[in-house]
Design an enzyme around this catalytic site. Structure first.
Site, PDB file in Angstrom:
ATOM      1  N   ALA A 166     -12.214  78.222  16.857  1.00  0.00           N
ATOM      2  CA  ALA A 166     -13.152  78.804  17.824  1.00  0.00           C
ATOM      3  C   ALA A 166     -12.399  79.434  18.984  1.00  0.00           C
ATOM      4  O   ALA A 166     -11.180  79.253  19.128  1.00  0.00           O
ATOM      5  CB  ALA A 166     -14.112  77.738  18.348  1.00  0.00           C
ATOM      6  N   ASN A 167     -13.131  80.182  19.784  1.00  0.00           N
ATOM      7  CA  ASN A 167     -12.619  80.739  21.032  1.00  0.00           C
ATOM      8  C   ASN A 167     -13.241  79.997  22.203  1.00  0.00           C
ATOM      9  O   ASN A 167     -14.324  79.438  22.102  1.00  0.00           O
ATOM     10  CB  ASN A 167     -12.952  82.230  21.144  1.00  0.00           C
ATOM     11  N   ARG A 168     -12.573  80.034  23.362  1.00  0.00           N
ATOM     12  CA  ARG A 168     -13.105  79.392  24.563  1.00  0.00           C
ATOM     13  C   ARG A 168     -14.081  80.341  25.258  1.00  0.00           C
ATOM     14  O   ARG A 168     -13.691  81.237  25.980  1.00  0.00           O
ATOM     15  CB  ARG A 168     -11.964  79.031  25.529  1.00  0.00           C
ATOM     16  N   SER A 169     -15.356  80.141  25.009  1.00  0.00           N
ATOM     17  CA  SER A 169     -16.380  80.960  25.651  1.00  0.00           C
ATOM     18  C   SER A 169     -17.597  80.099  25.913  1.00  0.00           C
ATOM     19  O   SER A 169     -18.093  79.433  25.000  1.00  0.00           O
ATOM     20  CB  SER A 169     -16.760  82.154  24.764  1.00  0.00           C
ATOM     21  N   ALA A 195     -17.424  86.023  21.815  1.00  0.00           N
ATOM     22  CA  ALA A 195     -16.007  85.801  21.531  1.00  0.00           C
ATOM     23  C   ALA A 195     -15.891  85.408  20.055  1.00  0.00           C
ATOM     24  O   ALA A 195     -15.849  84.225  19.710  1.00  0.00           O
ATOM     25  CB  ALA A 195     -15.443  84.710  22.437  1.00  0.00           C
TER      26      ALA A 195
END
Length: 453
Positions: free
Chosen positions: A242-245, A308
């Site tokens: 995952a992405n940090r969003s 993201a």
């Protein structure tokens, strides 16, 4: 946003009355002054003492109180509030309000008020779907009453599920904030809502005669698509890429577009945020699910891709949890590239939105990378922001962005994400009023659509 604002909460007689106690707490956390009115039915589920302890205000229950009604208390209660919230709004309460009945304190207040009213329906799915309830809700909406929910889910009755659950407290708080919006966003009582707010996770499409939040604004009658949050790409049943969003910027853009009059579809990855009032939310997990939801949501007049999206996924996610082998080293993951949602929509030969906006979340060479992405993706605008660790953007409340177009770069000052959203929506409305814009670069491939926190 709610500091000092006066909310009169009418608690109806349904099982969801217990959620009203949490709603009081959430409103108080945001600085609101909350006074409560409880129907006889509500007192079968929660006590006036509980509501009084949480609100730190007297709770009103009796139309014929010798003390409260000596000065026609129901009139003063109906006029002193900035907003009246009915949660849960039972089928009975809605029916009485729709037909002007006033046989208890709550219905007298609703009949005597000159302030905006927000209802959060809660009832059995068959009651919500009954033609009588639909007629009553439509009549209330026609009178200017705002609605949040109901949501879809499991009911209190054993084995029952469907649309009828009361919206969650944070969803109601978001609707209250929208109704009492300050400078920069028209208050709900003044924007001329034409129909009910219809939202909720998994909620079924509205019945005929129902619409979404439709204030009159620069995007009235237009359709806007927004993506938000991260995507989760499974490695095994318990792990993912995952992405940090946080999704805050994308959700703020969706809300601002709805407040400007647009019909908004928000395709959201996994976030811990309430659904913006007046916005149809589609929840997804992976990049492939997000692309499919975007394709279903089209056509649209404008599309804003803030999500993201993970650039890669595991070629074949494990069906069971991958176990650590002692001394065996780390497992090998075969990664493949995810679909490029922004580029896919930008390249569409038929049905392409007039305006396609991407986000570029960069940790270095912000403008150079954004300008390259504009040309590579074939979108119309790129909103570039610095998401390096020291910027504090990811998960924070403020953002510093640059609007990159074929004509050049606009550097915007640091501001709250809500203000970034309103400013971007204003620019989108102006561009659409002028017939759209020229695409910013050649159609091409590349990485993902960028990200906004």
């Amino acid at each position: 946003m709610l500091s000092g604002r006066r909310v009169l909460l009418i608690i109806g007689g349904g099982v969801a009355a217990y959620k009203a106690l949490d709603l009081i707490r959430r409103l108080k956390e945001r600085g609101a002054v909350v006074r409560c009115v409880m129907t006889d039915g509500a007192q079968q589920f929660v006590t006036p003492l509980s509501a009084a302890a949480l609100s730190q205000e007297k709770v009103f229950t009796d139309l014929f109180s010798l003390t409260d009604e000596a000065d026609i208390g129901h009139i003063s209660l109906s006029r002193e509030a900035d907003l009246i919230v009915v949660a849960p709004a039972t089928a009975d309460l809605m029916a009485k309000a729709a037909n002007g009945l006033a046989n208890d304190l709550a219905t007298n207040i609703l009949l005597a008020t000159d302030k905006p009213v927000l209802m959060a329906p809660a009832m059995n799915p068959r009651m919500w779907g009954h033609p009588a309830t639909r007629r009553n809700a439509a009549a209330l909406a026609g009178d200017g009453v705002l609605f949040v929910g109901p949501n879809s889910g499991t009911m209190a009755e054993r084995g029952e599920s469907g649309v009828g659950r009361m919206a969650e407290p944070l969803e109601i708080v978001a609707a209250v904030e929208s109704a009492l919006a300050g400078p920069g966003a028209a208050p709900a009582a003044q924007v001329g809502y034409q129909n009910v707010i219809y939202q909720g996770q998994g909620a079924a499409p509205p019945a005929p005669g129902f619409g979404r939040l439709q204030p009159q604004g620069p995007l009235t009658g237009l359709r806007v698509l927004v993506t938000s949050g991260p995507t989760h790409e499974p490695i095994d049943p318990v792990r993912y890429i995952a992405n940090r969003s946080s999704g805050r910027q994308g959700h703020a853009i969706a809300l601002a577009a709805a407040q400007a009059g647009a019909h908004v579809t928000l395709v959201s990855g996994p976030v811990n945020l309430p659904a913006p009032p007046g916005v149809h939310v589609v929840h997804v997990e992976s990049a492939r699910e997000m692309l499919a939801a975007v394709e279903v949501a089209l056509p649209a007049d404008a599309a804003v891709f803030t999500a993201a999206v993970a650039d890669w996924r595991v070629a074949g996610a494990a069906e069971e949890k991958i176990k650590k082998q002692g001394g065996g080293g780390a497992p090998s993951l075969n990664l493949v590239e995810n679909p490029d949602i922004l580029a896919s929509v930008s390249r569409m030969k038929a049905g392409r939105p007039q305006l396609v906006v991407g986000f570029a979340a960069e940790t270095e060479k912000v403008l150079a990378h954004a300008q390259a992405k504009l040309a590579r993706k074939g979108c119309d605008w790129i909103v570039a922001n610095d998401v390096s660790p020291e910027s504090g953007v990811m998960g924070g409340d403020r953002n510093t962005v640059h609007l990159v177009t074929a004509e050049g770069v606009e550097d915007w000052p640091t501001m709250g994400k809500d203000e970034v959203a309103r400013r971007l929506v204003a620019r989108i409305a102006d561009a659409l009023a002028r017939g759209g814009v020229k695409a910013g670069g050649k159609r091409g491939g590349g990485g993902q659509s960028g990200a906004a926190s």
